[in-house]
Design an enzyme around this catalytic site. Structure first.
Site, PDB file in Angstrom:
ATOM      1  N   GLY A  12       0.809  -1.222   0.000  1.00 54.36           N
ATOM      2  CA  GLY A  12       0.000   0.000   0.000  1.00 54.36           C
ATOM      3  C   GLY A  12       0.838   1.266   0.000  1.00 54.36           C
ATOM      4  O   GLY A  12       2.072   1.217   0.035  1.00 54.36           O
ATOM      5  N   ARG A  39      -4.314 -11.039  -2.980  1.00 58.27           N
ATOM      6  CA  ARG A  39      -4.330 -10.241  -4.224  1.00 58.27           C
ATOM      7  C   ARG A  39      -2.925  -9.886  -4.687  1.00 58.27           C
ATOM      8  O   ARG A  39      -2.642  -9.893  -5.878  1.00 58.27           O
ATOM      9  CB  ARG A  39      -5.067  -8.905  -3.980  1.00 58.27           C
ATOM     10  N   CYS A 128      -2.650  11.224  10.234  1.00 59.83           N
ATOM     11  CA  CYS A 128      -1.624  12.009   9.534  1.00 59.83           C
ATOM     12  C   CYS A 128      -1.733  13.514   9.780  1.00 59.83           C
ATOM     13  O   CYS A 128      -0.736  14.198  10.051  1.00 59.83           O
ATOM     14  CB  CYS A 128      -1.682  11.713   8.036  1.00 59.83           C
ATOM     15  N   GLN A 154      -6.010  18.353   2.367  1.00 58.46           N
ATOM     16  CA  GLN A 154      -5.352  17.044   2.436  1.00 58.46           C
ATOM     17  C   GLN A 154      -5.247  16.362   1.073  1.00 58.46           C
ATOM     18  O   GLN A 154      -6.216  16.318   0.306  1.00 58.46           O
ATOM     19  CB  GLN A 154      -6.113  16.143   3.421  1.00 58.46           C
ATOM     20  N   SER A 157      -3.209  10.965  -1.512  1.00 60.96           N
ATOM     21  CA  SER A 157      -2.462   9.792  -1.035  1.00 60.96           C
ATOM     22  C   SER A 157      -2.872   9.446   0.398  1.00 60.96           C
ATOM     23  O   SER A 157      -2.647   8.316   0.844  1.00 60.96           O
ATOM     24  CB  SER A 157      -0.951  10.006  -1.135  1.00 60.96           C
ATOM     25  N   HIS A 240      -0.043  17.035   3.096  1.00 61.47           N
ATOM     26  CA  HIS A 240      -1.210  17.728   3.670  1.00 61.47           C
ATOM     27  C   HIS A 240      -0.775  19.126   4.126  1.00 61.47           C
ATOM     28  O   HIS A 240       0.318  19.303   4.675  1.00 61.47           O
ATOM     29  CB  HIS A 240      -1.734  16.990   4.899  1.00 61.47           C
ATOM     30  N   ASN A 310       2.190  13.319   4.152  1.00 63.56           N
ATOM     31  CA  ASN A 310       1.301  12.457   4.951  1.00 63.56           C
ATOM     32  C   ASN A 310       1.728  10.998   4.948  1.00 63.56           C
ATOM     33  O   ASN A 310       1.457  10.268   5.897  1.00 63.56           O
ATOM     34  CB  ASN A 310      -0.134  12.570   4.448  1.00 63.56           C
TER      35      ASN A 310
HETATM   36  N1  NAP Z   1      -2.290   7.175   3.432  1.00 63.11           N
HETATM   37  C1  NAP Z   1      -1.994   7.905   4.481  1.00 63.11           C
HETATM   38  O1  NAP Z   1      -1.529   9.071   4.379  1.00 63.11           O
HETATM   39  C2  NAP Z   1      -2.215   7.369   5.852  1.00 63.11           C
HETATM   40  C3  NAP Z   1      -1.791   8.134   6.931  1.00 63.11           C
HETATM   41  C4  NAP Z   1      -1.963   7.650   8.223  1.00 63.11           C
HETATM   42  C5  NAP Z   1      -2.553   6.417   8.406  1.00 63.11           C
HETATM   43  N2  NAP Z   1      -2.969   5.684   7.330  1.00 63.11           N
HETATM   44  C6  NAP Z   1      -3.559   4.375   7.584  1.00 63.11           C
HETATM   45  O2  NAP Z   1      -2.676   3.367   7.095  1.00 63.11           O
HETATM   46  C7  NAP Z   1      -3.420   2.241   6.631  1.00 63.11           C
HETATM   47  C8  NAP Z   1      -3.048   1.943   5.181  1.00 63.11           C
HETATM   48  O3  NAP Z   1      -3.367   3.047   4.365  1.00 63.11           O
HETATM   49  P1  NAP Z   1      -2.846   3.192   2.866  1.00 63.11           P
HETATM   50  O4  NAP Z   1      -3.106   4.600   2.515  1.00 63.11           O
HETATM   51  O5  NAP Z   1      -1.474   2.638   2.703  1.00 63.11           O
HETATM   52  O6  NAP Z   1      -3.878   2.227   2.063  1.00 63.11           O
HETATM   53  P2  NAP Z   1      -3.689   1.498   0.653  1.00 63.11           P
HETATM   54  O7  NAP Z   1      -2.743   2.223  -0.221  1.00 63.11           O
HETATM   55  O8  NAP Z   1      -5.061   1.241   0.148  1.00 63.11           O
HETATM   56  O9  NAP Z   1      -3.009   0.087   1.032  1.00 63.11           O
HETATM   57  C9  NAP Z   1      -3.661  -0.870   1.814  1.00 63.11           C
HETATM   58  C10 NAP Z   1      -2.704  -2.033   2.093  1.00 63.11           C
HETATM   59  O10 NAP Z   1      -3.329  -2.919   3.021  1.00 63.11           O
HETATM   60  C11 NAP Z   1      -3.391  -4.224   2.452  1.00 63.11           C
HETATM   61  N3  NAP Z   1      -4.619  -4.848   2.955  1.00 63.11           N
HETATM   62  C12 NAP Z   1      -5.908  -4.549   2.647  1.00 63.11           C
HETATM   63  N4  NAP Z   1      -6.754  -5.346   3.347  1.00 63.11           N
HETATM   64  C13 NAP Z   1      -5.963  -6.160   4.097  1.00 63.11           C
HETATM   65  C14 NAP Z   1      -6.224  -7.218   5.002  1.00 63.11           C
HETATM   66  N5  NAP Z   1      -7.474  -7.590   5.299  1.00 63.11           N
HETATM   67  N6  NAP Z   1      -5.191  -7.847   5.586  1.00 63.11           N
HETATM   68  C15 NAP Z   1      -3.910  -7.470   5.317  1.00 63.11           C
HETATM   69  N7  NAP Z   1      -3.583  -6.478   4.461  1.00 63.11           N
HETATM   70  C16 NAP Z   1      -4.613  -5.837   3.860  1.00 63.11           C
HETATM   71  C17 NAP Z   1      -3.389  -3.997   0.949  1.00 63.11           C
HETATM   72  O11 NAP Z   1      -2.906  -5.178   0.334  1.00 63.11           O
HETATM   73  P3  NAP Z   1      -3.296  -5.630  -1.168  1.00 63.11           P
HETATM   74  O12 NAP Z   1      -2.244  -5.030  -2.076  1.00 63.11           O
HETATM   75  O13 NAP Z   1      -3.176  -7.094  -1.092  1.00 63.11           O
HETATM   76  O14 NAP Z   1      -4.670  -5.120  -1.456  1.00 63.11           O
HETATM   77  C18 NAP Z   1      -2.359  -2.865   0.867  1.00 63.11           C
HETATM   78  O15 NAP Z   1      -1.051  -3.381   1.016  1.00 63.11           O
HETATM   79  C19 NAP Z   1      -4.898   2.614   6.857  1.00 63.11           C
HETATM   80  O16 NAP Z   1      -5.293   2.133   8.126  1.00 63.11           O
HETATM   81  C20 NAP Z   1      -4.885   4.118   6.871  1.00 63.11           C
HETATM   82  O17 NAP Z   1      -5.956   4.676   7.586  1.00 63.11           O
HETATM   83  C21 NAP Z   1      -2.812   6.127   6.058  1.00 63.11           C
END
Ligand code: NAP
Length: 332
Positions: A12, A39, A128, A154, A157, A240, A310
């Site tokens: 992710g 996946r 974030c 924001q 990403s 952000h 972020n």
């Molecule tokens: N983006 C930000 O700026 C940010 C900031 C702070 C916190 N967060 C938090 O960080 C987390 C990830 O966010 P992201 O932005 O990186 O999302 P993302 O780009 O959609 O990536 C999600 C990741 O989680 C994996 N995944 C999905 N469902 C899963 C499951 N049931 N078991 C294990 N792995 C699973 C996905 O794998 P696949 O490739 O197999 O689908 C992918 O590797 C979230 O909780 C989000 O709220 C994000």
């Protein structure tokens, strides 16, 4: 001593940045496990000159894992953090699932590292937008922080990899005169601003706004802090931005405010010029602050502009900094 580390959600937006942060911050890793769903099992990432394959989390054996960095979303964290804990690992979780639990420290290492001493094998990484704001609020705490009002701008990403792709596709479609649909956001994000991040509560605030308010009170240990947030998604890929207004018990000039911010580790102050932009903040770990002014509309008020990446300080880098701080404090 080096550690067996697992990254959950390694494919992710946050998880893939964690792989880079672990190398950049030189966290001592003996073995790195990259985990995601079926996946993307088999995808490959470079690590210290080797190629590592992503494993399906469902068949993963947690035995021997010492540090688990979670970036797989709330469902994964709620199901798997207890599993990691039972196997003896310390989890640093990026989801919102455990942030407000009384027995889970919510930590920005430059702001409240001492909270780490209370950990019971789970530490939460704040939201974030909250991380970058509290880094800019900390230098004013001894002047009596009475009130905070923040509006955010924001990037996509912050929603994850699908949202980055959606903004790219909408922008390309617009440039080539083709109608492109949207599914991640409720309205097209390209050339637009969406004043909703998360779902609305009965009080009219969104989930993201509530996180900023509640998490800030917890991190700063100011349960009565008056704070109000408006969170807006804008068509920016990374970084952000926030317009922050604060009220203090004691007066503070612009020069003193800039001096205080400049002394804060992990914060860079721009004393002149138009103020930092998300493009400047992207792909590095510091929180950038500029446009510091006295707010003339209230007593002892200041206002400033805060920008950070972020995915880095807002998520991956802060999580790895927590691991490094725990190591330094003898907590790992
Ligand atoms: N983006 C930000 O700026 C940010 C900031 C702070 C916190 N967060 C938090 O960080 C987390 C990830 O966010 P992201 O932005 O990186 O999302 P993302 O780009 O959609 O990536 C999600 C990741 O989680 C994996 N995944 C999905 N469902 C899963 C499951 N049931 N078991 C294990 N792995 C699973 C996905 O794998 P696949 O490739 O197999 O689908 C992918 O590797 C979230 O909780 C989000 O709220 C994000």
């Amino acid at each position: 001593m080096s550690y067996s580390v697992a990254v959950v959600g390694a494919t992710g937006a946050v998880g893939s940045t964690m792989i880079a942060s672990l190398q950049e911050q030189k966290f001592p890793v003996s073995q790195l496990h990259l985990l995601a769903t079926a996946r993307s099992a088999g995808s490959e990432y470079g690590w210290n000159g080797q190629t590592l394959k992503v494993q399906d989390i469902e068949s993963f054996d947690w035995t021997g894992v010492q540090v688990a960095l979670f970036a797989g979303g709330e469902i994964a964290s709620e199901r798997l953090v207890p599993k990691a804990k039972a196997a003896g690992a310390i989890s640093i979780d990026n989801s919102a699932s455990f942030r407000m639990h009384a027995d889970v420290p919510l930590v920005v290492p430059e702001v409240n590292p001492e909270a780490l001493r209370q950990h019971q094998k789970v530490v939460a990484n704040p939201n974030c937008s909250t991380i970058q704001m509290v880094a800019a609020l900390k230098p004013f705490l001894d002047l009596g922080l009475k009130r905070v009002t923040v509006s955010t701008y924001q990037s996509v990403s912050g929603t994850g990899k699908d949202a980055i792709e959606e903004l790219e596709n909408l922008t390309r479609g617009w440039a080539s005169g083709q109608a492109v649909g949207h599914k991640v956001y409720p309205a097209p994000i390209a050339f637009n601003c969406l004043p909703q991040i998360g779902s609305f509560g009965e009080d009219g605030f969104t989930g993201e706004e509530r996180k900023m308010m509640e998490e800030t009170r917890k991190i700063l240990d100011l349960p009565e802090l008056r704070i109000s947030a408006t969170c807006v998604r804008v068509p920016v890929f990374y970084g952000h931005s926030e317009s922050v207004h604060i009220e203090l018990d004691k007066p503070c000039s612009v020069a003193e405010a800039e001096e205080r911010l400049a002394r804060m580790p992990g914060v860079q102050v721009q004393k002149a010029g138009p103020g930092p932009t998300p493009l400047q903040a992207a792909h590095q770990d510091d929180v950038l602050v500029g446009r510091v002014r006295v707010d003339p509309s209230v007593e002892n008020g200041l206002q400033f502009w805060v920008v950070a990446d972020n995915l880095r300080k807002g998520a991956a880098s802060n999580a790895v900094q927590i691991a490094c701080k725990m190591l330094e404090m003898g907590l790992l």
